[in-house]
Scaffold this active site. Structure first.
Site, PDB file in Angstrom:
ATOM      1  CG  ASP A 165      -2.542   3.705   5.228  1.00  0.00           C
ATOM      2  OD1 ASP A 165      -3.619   4.132   5.704  1.00  0.00           O
ATOM      3  OD2 ASP A 165      -2.494   2.779   4.402  1.00  0.00           O
TER       4      ASP A 165
ATOM      5  CD  GLU B 245      -2.863  -1.510   2.155  1.00  0.00           C
ATOM      6  OE1 GLU B 245      -2.661  -0.909   3.229  1.00  0.00           O
ATOM      7  OE2 GLU B 245      -3.652  -2.463   2.051  1.00  0.00           O
TER       8      GLU B 245
HETATM    9  P1  ADP Z   1      -9.138   1.333   5.471  1.00  0.00           P
HETATM   10  O1  ADP Z   1      -7.792   1.544   4.872  1.00  0.00           O
HETATM   11  O2  ADP Z   1      -9.081   0.725   6.846  1.00  0.00           O
HETATM   12  O3  ADP Z   1     -10.092   0.620   4.564  1.00  0.00           O
HETATM   13  P2  ADP Z   1      -9.951   4.094   4.983  1.00  0.00           P
HETATM   14  O4  ADP Z   1      -8.682   4.653   4.489  1.00  0.00           O
HETATM   15  O5  ADP Z   1     -11.072   3.957   4.027  1.00  0.00           O
HETATM   16  O6  ADP Z   1      -9.759   2.752   5.799  1.00  0.00           O
HETATM   17  O7  ADP Z   1     -10.399   5.014   6.217  1.00  0.00           O
HETATM   18  C1  ADP Z   1     -11.562   4.799   6.914  1.00  0.00           C
HETATM   19  C2  ADP Z   1     -11.560   5.701   8.129  1.00  0.00           C
HETATM   20  O8  ADP Z   1     -11.446   7.060   7.706  1.00  0.00           O
HETATM   21  C3  ADP Z   1     -12.829   5.589   8.951  1.00  0.00           C
HETATM   22  O9  ADP Z   1     -12.498   5.500  10.329  1.00  0.00           O
HETATM   23  C4  ADP Z   1     -13.530   6.921   8.650  1.00  0.00           C
HETATM   24  O10 ADP Z   1     -14.347   7.348   9.719  1.00  0.00           O
HETATM   25  C5  ADP Z   1     -12.335   7.834   8.472  1.00  0.00           C
HETATM   26  N1  ADP Z   1     -12.702   9.055   7.739  1.00  0.00           N
HETATM   27  C6  ADP Z   1     -13.288   9.167   6.533  1.00  0.00           C
HETATM   28  N2  ADP Z   1     -13.494  10.456   6.212  1.00  0.00           N
HETATM   29  C7  ADP Z   1     -13.040  11.182   7.272  1.00  0.00           C
HETATM   30  C8  ADP Z   1     -12.984  12.582   7.568  1.00  0.00           C
HETATM   31  N3  ADP Z   1     -13.477  13.478   6.730  1.00  0.00           N
HETATM   32  N4  ADP Z   1     -12.425  12.967   8.752  1.00  0.00           N
HETATM   33  C9  ADP Z   1     -11.949  12.054   9.618  1.00  0.00           C
HETATM   34  N5  ADP Z   1     -11.979  10.734   9.397  1.00  0.00           N
HETATM   35  C10 ADP Z   1     -12.518  10.302   8.245  1.00  0.00           C
HETATM   36 MG    MG Z   2      -6.328   1.638   3.492  1.00  0.00          MG
END
Ligand code: ADP
Ligand code: MG
Length: 629
Positions: free
Chosen positions: A208, A186
């Site tokens: 990340d 990643e």
């Molecule tokens: P993963 O890599 O675990 O699949 P993501 O990169 O999609 O996760 O991130 C998901 C997280 O990001 C969740 O906890 C979500 O609440 C948080 N998130 C998404 N948008 C925002 C934002 N605008 N501000 C803060 N946190 C956010």
């Molecule tokens: Mg991710």
């Protein structure tokens, strides 16, 4: 350049034909698919224009799996049939899953040797099948919007994923009918998205923070080639923890009794997440909580309160950043740039902390939720042969050392951790006993010195070693880790050319938490381990000395020794044999030296005799055995 070639998929037979390729970020919380169209990499939305696909699958009675937002919507009403965070289960065994049971309250079913599966109302599904369902949804989305079949995909995995987790991801892709061009780490994908490989030189940190995991990686770029110098992280740290902290606060503020009331808790978590995400752009939001009966609460949550709630969690990412720098052998000023990845890095609080730690603003103009999929799409486009002139070489690293068991229960490291992959390394070993014709090759992963403290990945036998004196055989053991991080091990006896080979696909793998724990314990135990290793070395030396002397005594004792000499040697042997079972390395060493001195005369007599025999035309091949040395 010569070292690394990303090969065959790039050999397009028809150079002008555009092949459809995609990059997939198969995330714990959300998954995405991206593709290069008209030279631009972009994530592909669903029919409703949504780019993120929640990594949630629901298996109801109707046998029709539902993936994404629709599954997320029924999660609270059908918790046992609706599987989220399946990425945490990929390539993991029963014991690993037991530790996750609190956060994943599913009906787990044991399967023969493999990953535990989950019982749902429409049947039993393995983590690989569940992930395949997510991948299939993304594939359909891409094929519909691109208007054709995908030739191949690049799927990203955490840099920490071990062999079993990578293999499970590949298996899920084949189940979904996808051809995996390559698995890509990643952080490396994020770096590609920012075009960092186009720079002449630099050192970059990729931070990340997703829903439930945190990863930090340091990449070094030089002449268009980049290499992951080190990675660290925490598999139980992410935006979900923010949600929990905020939810606790909400419940406390509301005064509603939530003890044992799961529905209030779930409601509070949803409100918390929404408020948190809004507060990344706004300074205050209205929050509400209700027990569905007579209690209803409304209040306000402002950014300062949010900051105080999540700060203790955000700072927990910093020790891993420090560790990662240390592993890379760098100081914070060596970092030329920082890349933010993961939805949680949208939070201003996180950005401030990261900027503060690294002392410079972070790169964030590509959406941190999409950046990984975009990088994967760029890489897929090259690998599928759409950009044959491109020459992008990506290096990743091994998260833990790979080693082999040697006498005394010790581990000899063959490929040290954080070695760039692909890599192949060979080392020669030899036999321990006279006439030994087989050898156990025990493959281990971990940083500790002793076998019992490392993880056993595989074990196989090399047979057909020609019988020789101990120490004479030459066994060349080669460890090879391919670009996807999969390990194969071969062993060859050099004089006879007997070969044995194994591809390491353990039935379950290590979680990054375990990797972390193993690393931590290796630092903590470094001193003990050194002592233990020294002791074992002395014990092994003592044992082989005793064996050699016994062999020599049996052969020539009567010829060359008088009773007094013989009893002196016997005494020394007894002393050494006794101390060998104890834990005093110094004592063992002293006794071994004493035995060496006691047998010195005997050894020289045998040697003289051997030389005389040789002069008479006899063989000298018994020399080594009289190891008075
Ligand atoms: P993963 O890599 O675990 O699949 P993501 O990169 O999609 O996760 O991130 C998901 C997280 O990001 C969740 O906890 C979500 O609440 C948080 N998130 C998404 N948008 C925002 C934002 N605008 N501000 C803060 N946190 C956010
Ligand atoms: Mg991710």
């Amino acid at each position: 350049m010569a070292l690394l070639q990303i090969s065959e998929p790039g050999q397009s037979t028809a150079p002008h034909e555009h092949r459809l390729a995609a990059g997939i970020d198969l995330g714990t919380t959300n998954s995405l698919i991206a593709s290069v169209r008209s030279g631009i990499a972009e994530t592909l939305p669903d029919d409703s224009g949504r780019h993120l696909l929640p990594s949630v699958v629901r298996y109801g009675k109707d046998k029709n799996p539902v993936v994404g937002h629709a599954a997320l919507a029924v999660q609270t009403t059908e918790p046992l049939n609706t599987i989220s965070s399946v990425k945490r289960l990929m390539g993991r065994g029963k014991e690993d899953v037991l530790t996750l049971h609190d956060t994943m309250p599913y009906r787990f079913v044991d399967t023969e040797g493999g990953m535990p599966s989950i019982q749902t109302d429409s049947g039993v599904y393995s983590p690989v099948e569940i992930s395949a369902e997510i991948l299939r949804t993304l594939r359909n989305r891409a094929e519909e919007s691109l208007g054709g079949d995908l030739t191949g995909v690049v799927i990203t995995v955490p840099a920490y994923f071990d062999e079993a987790q990578r293999q499970a991801t590949k298996d899920a892709a084949s189940l979904a009918g996808l051809k995996v061009l390559r698995l890509l780490n990643e952080p490396t994908a994020a770096a590609v998205a920012y075009g960092l490989d186009q720079k002449p030189e630099g050192v970059f940190a990729i931070y990340d923070l997703g829903g439930g995991t945190f990863d930090i990686s340091i990449l070094h770029l030089k002449k268009g080639v980049f290499e992951v110098l080190a990675t660290a992280g925490d598999s139980a740290l992410g935006g979900d923890d923010f949600d929990h902290a905020i939810a606790d606060w909400l419940i406390e503020q509301s005064g509603i009794d939530a003890s044992g009331n799961h529905s209030i808790l779930r409601q509070a978590l949803l409100v918390a997440r929404k408020a948190k995400e809004q507060l990344s752009n706004e300074t205050t939001v209205t929050v509400e909580l209700s027990d569905g009966k007579n209690q209803h609460w409304q209040g306000a949550l402002d950014r300062d309160t949010l900051t105080s709630l999540i700060d203790p969690i955000v700072v927990r990412t910093l020790p891993a950043c420090r560790r990662c720098l240390r592993d890379a052998g760098l100081k914070v000023d060596h970092i030329d740039g920082v890349v933010l990845v993961g939805g949680s890095t949208r939070s201003p609080q996180v950005r401030d902390k990261v900027t503060g730690f690294f002392g410079k603003p972070a790169l964030l103009h590509i959406d941190p939720e999409r950046v990984v999929a975009i990088g994967a799409a760029l890489q897929a486009d090259i690998l599928v042969g759409n950009k044959p002139e491109e020459d992008m070489l990506l290096l990743d690293v091994t998260p833990l050392s790979l080693g082999i068991e040697v006498m005394g229960g010790m581990v000899e490291k063959i490929i040290p951790r954080n070695s760039p992959i692909p890599i192949a390394k060979a080392q020669e070993f030899t036999t321990y006993q006279d006439g030994q014709t087989a050898m156990v090759i025990h493959v281990l992963q971990g940083e500790r010195e002793m076998v019992q403290d490392c993880r056993s990945l595989a074990r196989f036998n090399l047979r057909g070693i020609p019988p020789m004196v101990a120490g004479a055989a030459r066994i060349r053991v080669t460890y090879q880790v391919d670009a996807d991080g999969l390990l194969s091990v071969s062993a060859r006896e050099e004089t006879r050319n007997v070969e044995s080979f194994i591809e390491v696909k353990p039935s379950y793998g290590l979680t990054d938490a375990e990797v972390e724990a193993m690393l931590r314990s290796s630092f903590e135990h470094a001193e003990d381990d050194m002592q233990e290793r020294k002791l074992r070395e002395k014990q092994v030396e003592a044992e082989s000395l005793l064996q050699a002397v016994a062999v020599a005594l049996k052969a020539d004792g009567e010829r060359f020794l008088n009773d007094e000499e013989r009893s002196a040697i016997d005494k020394c042997m007894n002393k050494l044999a006794q101390s060998k079972t104890g834990r005093d390395a110094v004592l063992i060493d002293q006794n071994a030296k004493a035995l060496n001195r006691a047998t010195y005369e005997f050894a020289s007599r045998r040697m003289d005799n051997n030389v005389q025999q040789a002069l008479k035309g006899h063989s000298v091949n018994e020399f080594e055995e009289t190891s008075g040395k």
